[in-house]
Write a protein that holds these residues in place. Structure first.
Motif, PDB file in Angstrom:
ATOM      1  N   ARG A 114      48.071  23.566 110.276  1.00  0.00           N
ATOM      2  CA  ARG A 114      46.974  23.229 111.200  1.00  0.00           C
ATOM      3  C   ARG A 114      45.655  23.797 110.698  1.00  0.00           C
ATOM      4  O   ARG A 114      44.625  23.117 110.765  1.00  0.00           O
TER       5      ARG A 114
ATOM      6  N   ASP B  48      40.126  20.820 106.236  1.00  0.00           N
ATOM      7  CA  ASP B  48      39.912  19.495 105.642  1.00  0.00           C
ATOM      8  C   ASP B  48      38.901  18.690 106.459  1.00  0.00           C
ATOM      9  O   ASP B  48      38.030  18.012 105.901  1.00  0.00           O
TER      10      ASP B  48
ATOM     11  N   GLU C 172      44.396  21.555 108.042  1.00  0.00           N
ATOM     12  CA  GLU C 172      43.873  20.309 108.620  1.00  0.00           C
ATOM     13  C   GLU C 172      42.450  20.496 109.123  1.00  0.00           C
ATOM     14  O   GLU C 172      41.580  19.650 108.898  1.00  0.00           O
TER      15      GLU C 172
END
Length: 125
Positions: A88, A94, A91
């Motif tokens: 997570r 990103d 993510e």
């Protein structure tokens, strides 16, 4: 100019911190407030961590995207590691990279019952 460059160039850098709205319906109000704050010429705006989606709120990445790309103000995004695992956290990083936010303040955060401790981030270092 990056945030690091600002601190190297000046002794004092003026910044503003904002909080992602807990309800997506409040995003327009935040945008209007940030537009007013833009006139103060902050060196950067810091965006605290908002989970976004889990309770219908707005994510840190969404707010940071608006500040960085619409208002053209350098942005520092907070990332709370407590309660997130490595997947997570990656993510979220990103998402921030996709919108061009490179300055991230990673925080371990305080323990609390609704935010379980992650075995991946046991220390702030």
């Amino acid at each position: 100019m990056t945030i690091t460059e600002q601190f190297k160039a000046k002794r004092c850098v003026f910044s503003i911190e904002c909080f992602p709205p807990k309800q997506t319906t409040q995003m327009d109000k935040l945008k209007a407030t940030l537009q007013q704050m833009q006139t103060l010429n902050p060196g950067f705006i810091s965006v605290t961590f908002g989970a976004g989606g889990s309770a219908g709120g707005v994510s840190t990445a969404e707010v940071a995207d608006y500040i960085q790309n619409e208002l053209q103000i350098p942005t520092l995004a907070h990332l709370i590691c407590m309660g997130n695992d490595q997947i997570r956290a990656a993510e979220i990083l990103d998402q921030l990279e996709t919108v061009g936010v490179r300055d991230v303040l990673a925080l371990r955060c305080e323990r609390s019952p609704p935010r379980p401790e992650s075995p991946h981030f046991r220390h702030a270092n």
